[in-house]
Design an enzyme around this catalytic site. Sequence first.
Site, PDB file in Angstrom:
ATOM      1  N   LYS A 188       1.086   4.113  -3.035  1.00 63.29           N
ATOM      2  CA  LYS A 188       0.693   5.519  -3.054  1.00 63.29           C
ATOM      3  C   LYS A 188       1.841   6.819  -2.760  1.00 63.29           C
ATOM      4  CE  LYS A 188      -3.769   4.406  -2.024  1.00 63.29           C
ATOM      5  NZ  LYS A 188      -5.064   5.249  -2.925  1.00 63.29           N
ATOM      6  N   TYR A 217       0.814  -1.129  -0.143  1.00 64.81           N
ATOM      7  CA  TYR A 217      -0.293  -0.049  -0.061  1.00 64.81           C
ATOM      8  C   TYR A 217       1.333   1.312  -0.230  1.00 64.81           C
ATOM      9  CZ  TYR A 217      -3.860   2.898   1.461  1.00 64.81           C
ATOM     10  OH  TYR A 217      -4.751   4.180   1.770  1.00 64.81           O
TER      11      TYR A 217
HETATM   12  N1  LIG Z   1     -10.043   5.603   4.095  1.00 65.35           N
HETATM   13  C1  LIG Z   1      -8.697   5.653   5.408  1.00 65.35           C
HETATM   14  O1  LIG Z   1      -8.105   5.887   6.342  1.00 65.35           O
HETATM   15  C2  LIG Z   1      -7.989   6.484   4.037  1.00 65.35           C
HETATM   16  C3  LIG Z   1      -7.032   6.983   4.684  1.00 65.35           C
HETATM   17  C4  LIG Z   1      -6.038   7.687   3.427  1.00 65.35           C
HETATM   18  C5  LIG Z   1      -5.915   6.940   2.005  1.00 65.35           C
HETATM   19  N2  LIG Z   1      -7.579   6.578   1.346  1.00 65.35           N
HETATM   20  C6  LIG Z   1      -7.177   6.236  -0.079  1.00 65.35           C
HETATM   21  O2  LIG Z   1      -9.073   6.797  -0.150  1.00 65.35           O
HETATM   22  C7  LIG Z   1      -9.770   6.283  -0.778  1.00 65.35           C
HETATM   23  C8  LIG Z   1     -10.774   5.515  -0.736  1.00 65.35           C
HETATM   24  O3  LIG Z   1     -10.391   5.759   0.857  1.00 65.35           O
HETATM   25  P1  LIG Z   1     -12.298   4.174   1.721  1.00 65.35           P
HETATM   26  O4  LIG Z   1     -12.108   4.344   2.907  1.00 65.35           O
HETATM   27  O5  LIG Z   1     -12.907   5.787   1.315  1.00 65.35           O
HETATM   28  O6  LIG Z   1     -12.424   3.357   0.642  1.00 65.35           O
HETATM   29  P2  LIG Z   1     -13.097   2.180   0.659  1.00 65.35           P
HETATM   30  O7  LIG Z   1     -14.635   2.879   1.217  1.00 65.35           O
HETATM   31  O8  LIG Z   1     -12.566   0.861   0.917  1.00 65.35           O
HETATM   32  O9  LIG Z   1     -14.323   2.450  -0.596  1.00 65.35           O
HETATM   33  C9  LIG Z   1     -13.329   2.405  -2.002  1.00 65.35           C
HETATM   34  C10 LIG Z   1     -13.943   2.527  -2.997  1.00 65.35           C
HETATM   35  O10 LIG Z   1     -13.274   1.996  -4.366  1.00 65.35           O
HETATM   36  C11 LIG Z   1     -13.561   1.162  -5.334  1.00 65.35           C
HETATM   37  N3  LIG Z   1     -13.574  -0.073  -5.819  1.00 65.35           N
HETATM   38  C12 LIG Z   1     -12.675  -1.106  -5.286  1.00 65.35           C
HETATM   39  N4  LIG Z   1     -11.224  -1.460  -5.789  1.00 65.35           N
HETATM   40  C13 LIG Z   1     -11.898  -1.202  -7.202  1.00 65.35           C
HETATM   41  C14 LIG Z   1     -11.748  -1.519  -8.602  1.00 65.35           C
HETATM   42  N5  LIG Z   1     -10.394  -2.370  -8.824  1.00 65.35           N
HETATM   43  N6  LIG Z   1     -11.883  -0.712  -9.300  1.00 65.35           N
HETATM   44  C15 LIG Z   1     -13.182   0.134  -9.263  1.00 65.35           C
HETATM   45  N7  LIG Z   1     -13.403   0.513  -8.252  1.00 65.35           N
HETATM   46  C16 LIG Z   1     -12.500  -0.152  -7.208  1.00 65.35           C
HETATM   47  C17 LIG Z   1     -14.890   0.288  -4.613  1.00 65.35           C
HETATM   48  O11 LIG Z   1     -16.092  -0.405  -5.484  1.00 65.35           O
HETATM   49  P3  LIG Z   1     -16.856  -1.146  -4.437  1.00 65.35           P
HETATM   50  O12 LIG Z   1     -17.324  -0.507  -3.672  1.00 65.35           O
HETATM   51  O13 LIG Z   1     -17.995  -1.226  -5.862  1.00 65.35           O
HETATM   52  O14 LIG Z   1     -15.637  -2.668  -4.395  1.00 65.35           O
HETATM   53  C18 LIG Z   1     -15.824   1.677  -3.477  1.00 65.35           C
HETATM   54  O15 LIG Z   1     -16.466   2.709  -4.074  1.00 65.35           O
HETATM   55  C19 LIG Z   1      -8.349   4.973  -1.436  1.00 65.35           C
HETATM   56  O16 LIG Z   1      -7.670   5.469  -2.752  1.00 65.35           O
HETATM   57  C20 LIG Z   1      -7.844   4.477  -0.276  1.00 65.35           C
HETATM   58  O17 LIG Z   1      -5.899   3.922  -0.301  1.00 65.35           O
HETATM   59  C21 LIG Z   1      -8.386   6.410   2.405  1.00 65.35           C
END
Ligand SMILES: NC(=O)c1ccc[n+]([C@@H]2O[C@H](COP(=O)([O-])OP(=O)(O)OC[C@H]3O[C@@H](n4cnc5c(N)ncnc54)[C@H](OP(=O)(O)O)[C@@H]3O)[C@@H](O)[C@H]2O)c1
Length: 273
Positions: free
Chosen positions: A173, A169
């Site tokens: 990133k 990861y």
């Molecule tokens: N949450 C945190 O604390 C955090 C912190 C820093 C950065 N981030 C980054 O922020 C972004 C969003 O995070 P989140 O926590 O909101 O994620 P999440 O709730 O797990 O949602 C992920 C989204 O990405 C979609 N997705 C996953 N794999 C995919 C693929 N192969 N092709 C197309 N769509 C795909 C999912 O679609 P489905 O619903 O259809 O699976 C869902 O809509 C990510 O890049 C993550 O790394 C998150």
Amino acid sequence: MTAQTQNNGVRGSKLAGRVALVTGGTRGIGAAIARSLAEQGAEVAVGYGGDQARAEAFLGELRQQFPDGTFSAHQGNVAKAAEGRATIDAVVAEHGRLDILVNNAGITRDRTVLKMEDEDWDDVIQVNLSGTFYMAQAALKHMLERGTGRIVNVSSIIGEMGNFGQANYAASKSGLFGLTKTLAREAIFHLQRAGKLNDDSIGVTVNTVTPGYVNTEMVEAVPEKVLDKIKGNIPMARLAHPEEIARVVHFLCADKSSYITGQIWGVNGGMDM
Ligand SMILES: NC(=O)c1ccc[n+]([C@@H]2O[C@H](COP(=O)([O-])OP(=O)(O)OC[C@H]3O[C@@H](n4cnc5c(N)ncnc54)[C@H](OP(=O)(O)O)[C@@H]3O)[C@@H](O)[C@H]2O)c1
């Protein structure tokens, strides 16, 4: 949705007439980004991986909140180049153009380096890094033709700091930093060569946001004990609301943010001070 964003469908005009695609835009941070772009007047397309029911439910919420808005949902695996390109084409076919791409789709497969399987490594790099490249490449072609556009990539503080159990990861990133800066430079080069840049150009900009820990399903998977320890290391002593990340994204997407490109924007409660 938190109280922060409940606005009864009142829309600003910063992004009126713009069409945005948010990958992974059906839940978590992506859904907050989609909503905030809609709040600024954009037409919004949301991409998702496989959860169609979730996508339809979210589309329904958007339509209810913004009855005069135009929204669509597009299934496609960003990790597959052809599917990513097809999603960009579908959005352009349906909305007539694409002004804003937010590469937000991301996954985790956490294991220590010694225990990490090849598949854990490959899957995460493929979705988080290669997926962003495929989508950005397809969108950039379209944006360069028009001479305007905004690409915002969603990285993570883990890309800056590394993290135990997250080699895949973290690498994916931090890979986004080099990708962002190169895309930003090449966009300027092509616009200049085509005579599409002048002092008042909106231009094509490419930036990245690096959220700290955000309250989403991705973080729900983290054991409570670990989460308490994480909060202890955040100067703000809490997780981010997804809307706090979305705010920076819509700011970067505005026409007036035309002099900001190739930048990495931390939104992390002061974690990297
Ligand atoms: N949450 C945190 O604390 C955090 C912190 C820093 C950065 N981030 C980054 O922020 C972004 C969003 O995070 P989140 O926590 O909101 O994620 P999440 O709730 O797990 O949602 C992920 C989204 O990405 C979609 N997705 C996953 N794999 C995919 C693929 N192969 N092709 C197309 N769509 C795909 C999912 O679609 P489905 O619903 O259809 O699976 C869902 O809509 C990510 O890049 C993550 O790394 C998150």
